[in-house]
Design an enzyme around this catalytic site. Structure first.
Site, PDB file in Angstrom:
ATOM      1  N   LYS A  86      18.038  -6.933  40.539  1.00  0.00           N
ATOM      2  CA  LYS A  86      17.779  -6.039  39.409  1.00  0.00           C
ATOM      3  C   LYS A  86      18.853  -4.969  39.227  1.00  0.00           C
ATOM      4  O   LYS A  86      18.931  -4.359  38.174  1.00  0.00           O
ATOM      5  CB  LYS A  86      16.379  -5.436  39.496  1.00  0.00           C
ATOM      6  CG  LYS A  86      16.174  -4.268  40.411  1.00  0.00           C
ATOM      7  CD  LYS A  86      14.853  -3.606  40.029  1.00  0.00           C
ATOM      8  CE  LYS A  86      14.442  -2.572  41.031  1.00  0.00           C
ATOM      9  NZ  LYS A  86      13.293  -1.802  40.537  1.00  0.00           N
ATOM     10  N   ASP A  87      19.676  -4.761  40.264  1.00  0.00           N
ATOM     11  CA  ASP A  87      20.773  -3.797  40.131  1.00  0.00           C
ATOM     12  C   ASP A  87      22.050  -4.429  39.595  1.00  0.00           C
ATOM     13  O   ASP A  87      23.037  -3.735  39.352  1.00  0.00           O
ATOM     14  CB  ASP A  87      21.064  -3.145  41.486  1.00  0.00           C
ATOM     15  CG  ASP A  87      19.905  -2.279  41.957  1.00  0.00           C
ATOM     16  OD1 ASP A  87      19.237  -1.668  41.099  1.00  0.00           O
ATOM     17  OD2 ASP A  87      19.663  -2.218  43.176  1.00  0.00           O
ATOM     18  N   ARG A 137      11.609   2.684  32.750  1.00  0.00           N
ATOM     19  CA  ARG A 137      10.659   1.593  32.509  1.00  0.00           C
ATOM     20  C   ARG A 137       9.271   1.950  33.064  1.00  0.00           C
ATOM     21  O   ARG A 137       8.259   1.823  32.370  1.00  0.00           O
ATOM     22  CB  ARG A 137      11.196   0.330  33.201  1.00  0.00           C
ATOM     23  CG  ARG A 137      10.283  -0.876  33.178  1.00  0.00           C
ATOM     24  CD  ARG A 137      10.897  -2.011  34.007  1.00  0.00           C
ATOM     25  NE  ARG A 137      11.099  -1.634  35.410  1.00  0.00           N
ATOM     26  CZ  ARG A 137      10.145  -1.640  36.324  1.00  0.00           C
ATOM     27  NH1 ARG A 137       8.941  -2.022  36.022  1.00  0.00           N
ATOM     28  NH2 ARG A 137      10.408  -1.255  37.565  1.00  0.00           N
ATOM     29  N   ARG A 138       9.238   2.435  34.295  1.00  0.00           N
ATOM     30  CA  ARG A 138       7.945   2.817  34.883  1.00  0.00           C
ATOM     31  C   ARG A 138       7.359   4.009  34.141  1.00  0.00           C
ATOM     32  O   ARG A 138       6.166   4.054  33.848  1.00  0.00           O
ATOM     33  CB  ARG A 138       8.134   3.146  36.369  1.00  0.00           C
ATOM     34  CG  ARG A 138       8.469   1.908  37.184  1.00  0.00           C
ATOM     35  CD  ARG A 138       8.889   2.210  38.609  1.00  0.00           C
ATOM     36  NE  ARG A 138       9.170   0.956  39.320  1.00  0.00           N
ATOM     37  CZ  ARG A 138      10.024   0.827  40.317  1.00  0.00           C
ATOM     38  NH1 ARG A 138      10.711   1.882  40.755  1.00  0.00           N
ATOM     39  NH2 ARG A 138      10.208  -0.343  40.892  1.00  0.00           N
ATOM     40  N   ARG A 155      15.021  10.784  43.465  1.00  0.00           N
ATOM     41  CA  ARG A 155      16.146   9.915  43.831  1.00  0.00           C
ATOM     42  C   ARG A 155      16.170   9.778  45.342  1.00  0.00           C
ATOM     43  O   ARG A 155      15.341  10.311  46.038  1.00  0.00           O
ATOM     44  CB  ARG A 155      17.486  10.518  43.354  1.00  0.00           C
ATOM     45  CG  ARG A 155      17.762  10.419  41.857  1.00  0.00           C
ATOM     46  CD  ARG A 155      18.075   9.033  41.335  1.00  0.00           C
ATOM     47  NE  ARG A 155      18.901   8.201  42.195  1.00  0.00           N
ATOM     48  CZ  ARG A 155      20.219   8.215  42.234  1.00  0.00           C
ATOM     49  NH1 ARG A 155      20.916   9.042  41.477  1.00  0.00           N
ATOM     50  NH2 ARG A 155      20.874   7.406  43.028  1.00  0.00           N
ATOM     51  N   ARG A 161      12.422   9.213  49.785  1.00  0.00           N
ATOM     52  CA  ARG A 161      11.357   9.334  48.782  1.00  0.00           C
ATOM     53  C   ARG A 161       9.999   9.478  49.451  1.00  0.00           C
ATOM     54  O   ARG A 161       9.178  10.300  49.045  1.00  0.00           O
ATOM     55  CB  ARG A 161      11.351   8.105  47.880  1.00  0.00           C
ATOM     56  CG  ARG A 161      12.542   8.069  46.958  1.00  0.00           C
ATOM     57  CD  ARG A 161      12.502   6.861  46.053  1.00  0.00           C
ATOM     58  NE  ARG A 161      13.751   6.809  45.314  1.00  0.00           N
ATOM     59  CZ  ARG A 161      13.893   6.354  44.080  1.00  0.00           C
ATOM     60  NH1 ARG A 161      12.856   5.869  43.438  1.00  0.00           N
ATOM     61  NH2 ARG A 161      15.051   6.371  43.484  1.00  0.00           N
ATOM     62  N   CYS A 248      19.868  -0.574  33.058  1.00  0.00           N
ATOM     63  CA  CYS A 248      18.677  -0.111  33.775  1.00  0.00           C
ATOM     64  C   CYS A 248      18.202   1.203  33.173  1.00  0.00           C
ATOM     65  O   CYS A 248      17.242   1.803  33.602  1.00  0.00           O
ATOM     66  CB  CYS A 248      18.931   0.001  35.273  1.00  0.00           C
ATOM     67  SG  CYS A 248      19.984   1.350  35.755  1.00  0.00           S
TER      68      CYS A 248
HETATM   69  C1  DPM Z   1      16.810  -0.283  39.043  1.00  0.00           C
HETATM   70  C2  DPM Z   1      15.688   0.530  38.830  1.00  0.00           C
HETATM   71  C3  DPM Z   1      15.324   1.061  40.088  1.00  0.00           C
HETATM   72  C4  DPM Z   1      16.265   0.536  41.042  1.00  0.00           C
HETATM   73  C5  DPM Z   1      15.044   0.778  37.495  1.00  0.00           C
HETATM   74  C6  DPM Z   1      13.691   0.088  37.333  1.00  0.00           C
HETATM   75  C7  DPM Z   1      14.198   1.983  40.377  1.00  0.00           C
HETATM   76  C8  DPM Z   1      14.569   3.434  40.258  1.00  0.00           C
HETATM   77  C9  DPM Z   1      13.421   4.366  40.549  1.00  0.00           C
HETATM   78  C10 DPM Z   1      17.562  -1.070  38.047  1.00  0.00           C
HETATM   79  N1  DPM Z   1      17.160  -0.247  40.376  1.00  0.00           N
HETATM   80  O1  DPM Z   1      13.150  -0.592  38.203  1.00  0.00           O
HETATM   81  O2  DPM Z   1      13.103   0.245  36.227  1.00  0.00           O
HETATM   82  O3  DPM Z   1      12.258   3.945  40.700  1.00  0.00           O
HETATM   83  O4  DPM Z   1      13.676   5.555  40.630  1.00  0.00           O
HETATM   84  C11 DPM Z   1      15.999  -0.513  43.340  1.00  0.00           C
HETATM   85  C12 DPM Z   1      14.901  -0.763  44.212  1.00  0.00           C
HETATM   86  C13 DPM Z   1      15.062  -2.096  44.666  1.00  0.00           C
HETATM   87  C14 DPM Z   1      16.216  -2.594  44.087  1.00  0.00           C
HETATM   88  C15 DPM Z   1      13.846   0.194  44.601  1.00  0.00           C
HETATM   89  C16 DPM Z   1      12.626   0.257  43.678  1.00  0.00           C
HETATM   90  C17 DPM Z   1      14.202  -2.864  45.640  1.00  0.00           C
HETATM   91  C18 DPM Z   1      13.358  -3.933  45.000  1.00  0.00           C
HETATM   92  C19 DPM Z   1      14.081  -5.169  44.526  1.00  0.00           C
HETATM   93  C20 DPM Z   1      16.321   0.763  42.550  1.00  0.00           C
HETATM   94  N2  DPM Z   1      16.779  -1.602  43.317  1.00  0.00           N
HETATM   95  O5  DPM Z   1      12.602  -0.240  42.555  1.00  0.00           O
HETATM   96  O6  DPM Z   1      11.625   0.856  44.143  1.00  0.00           O
HETATM   97  O7  DPM Z   1      14.912  -5.733  45.260  1.00  0.00           O
HETATM   98  O8  DPM Z   1      13.810  -5.606  43.419  1.00  0.00           O
END
Ligand code: DPM
Length: 318
Positions: A86-87, A137-138, A155, A161, A248
């Site tokens: 997702k990143d 999104r959330r 962050r 967190r 994102c």
């Molecule tokens: C991206 C988002 C977030 C990450 C945006 C989204 C969450 C940021 C936040 C694109 N990357 O999800 O809408 O909640 O402040 C990230 C996480 C993981 C990969 C952590 C998470 C782990 C889960 C995975 C940060 N990137 O989302 O809690 O591998 O999918």
């Protein structure tokens, strides 16, 4: 330009605990399938690791967590990079490709609560409860369903967190279930959030392996960790996001499932305040995931996604 000795593959990874757990998992899988080969891990810091005090959405820039690794790939300092899919931006730089997609963990978002809130579910949290998230999104989806809750940016890595939550800076957090599971912290998941409430991010829960398009040797090695059903789901999701030009920084959520040989994709675009939402679902053949994603994107545009996206780009930038 660096060259990698024969029989050695260099793996690039971010340094965060989650990134390393993911990278070592990939390395161990490959090592067990290719016992005569050597896999070395090289860690790098990305922009996203360095800027910890600014809200994600305000830093802008796609590829926040991936760019430095891509530079390493193009310069042949590393042979592949392990990313949380997702990143990884939906447009890869010329010369790089998604070499493998690993089997997805639970892609859902999860609610994690402070001990004072153990008695609640997301649906029953009292007015004013402070939820930590920096995902637009959330934020948008929760505002849409629960306008009485409050939201605060958070962050830092997962441990940071959770410490902030336990210290009382937040009453609850929304995190990816997959990240908590991979770090052995599944016990902190208080509730898995239903996709009716929160559609997950594109690619959430899967790992994406990025490598050079021309590097047949590495592509060959990677096939043992490639999971075609997950790849079909994620390709549909990524093509949907690409067609909507969302990084994102945009409240776009998805859900996919496979039944028989059909792939069903649900997608939504929301305004930042959660007031406006355009959501639809489409089923297509498993063999043409990218067509499905692009077609669903066009349908959402026809249903009014365009002005929602335009107002978000005006506010937070593209
Ligand atoms: C991206 C988002 C977030 C990450 C945006 C989204 C969450 C940021 C936040 C694109 N990357 O999800 O809408 O909640 O402040 C990230 C996480 C993981 C990969 C952590 C998470 C782990 C889960 C995975 C940060 N990137 O989302 O809690 O591998 O999918």
């Amino acid at each position: 330009m660096a060259t990698t000795p024969q029989g050695v593959t260099r793996i690039g990874s971010r340094k965060s605990q989650l990134a390393l757990v993911q990278t070592y998992w990939v390395r161990d899988q490959l090592q067990s399938h290719h016992p005569g080969h050597t896999f070395e891990v090289q860690t790098m810091s990305t922009q996203g690791d360095k800027i910890l005090d600014v809200a994600l959405a305000k830093i802008g820039d796609k590829g926040l967590f991936t760019k430095e690794l891509e530079v390493g790939l193009l310069g042949a300092d590393i042979d592949f990079a392990v990313h949380s899919l997702k990143d990884l931006p939906t447009q890869l730089p010329p010369g790089l490709t998604l070499g493998a997609v690993t089997e997805r963990e639970n892609p859902a978002d999860a609610l994690v609560v402070h001990t004072n809130y153990q008695g609640y579910q997301l649906e029953t949290l009292p007015e004013g409860t402070v939820i930590g998230t920096s995902s637009l999104r959330r934020l948008a989806q929760l505002r849409h369903h629960f306008p009485h809750l409050q939201f605060k940016d958070v962050r830092g890595n997962l441990n940071t967190r959770l410490q902030k939550l336990d210290a009382g800076e937040y009453d609850a957090l929304i995190l990816a279930a997959a990240g908590l599971q991979r770090l052995g912290m599944a016990a902190r998941i208080h509730q898995i959030i239903d996709p009716e409430i929160s559609l997950h991010a594109v690619g959430q829960g899967a790992l994406g392996i990025e490598c050079r398009t021309e590097d047949q040797a590495t592509l060959g090695l990677l096939q043992v960790i490639h999971h075609p059903p997950t790849a079909a789901q994620c390709l549909a999701e990524r093509s949907f996001l690409r067609a909507l030009e969302g990084g994102c920084q945009v409240p776009i959520g998805v859900h996919t499932h496979i039944e028989d040989n059909a792939l069903t994709l649900t997608g939504a675009v929301l305004s930042l305040d959660g007031q406006a939402m355009v959501k639809d679902q489409l089923t297509g053949p498993l063999t043409e995931p990218e067509t499905l994603g692009a077609t669903l994107a066009q349908r959402l545009r026809d249903q009014g996604a365009e002005p929602i996206l335009a107002s978000i780009f005006a506010e937070v930038g593209r």
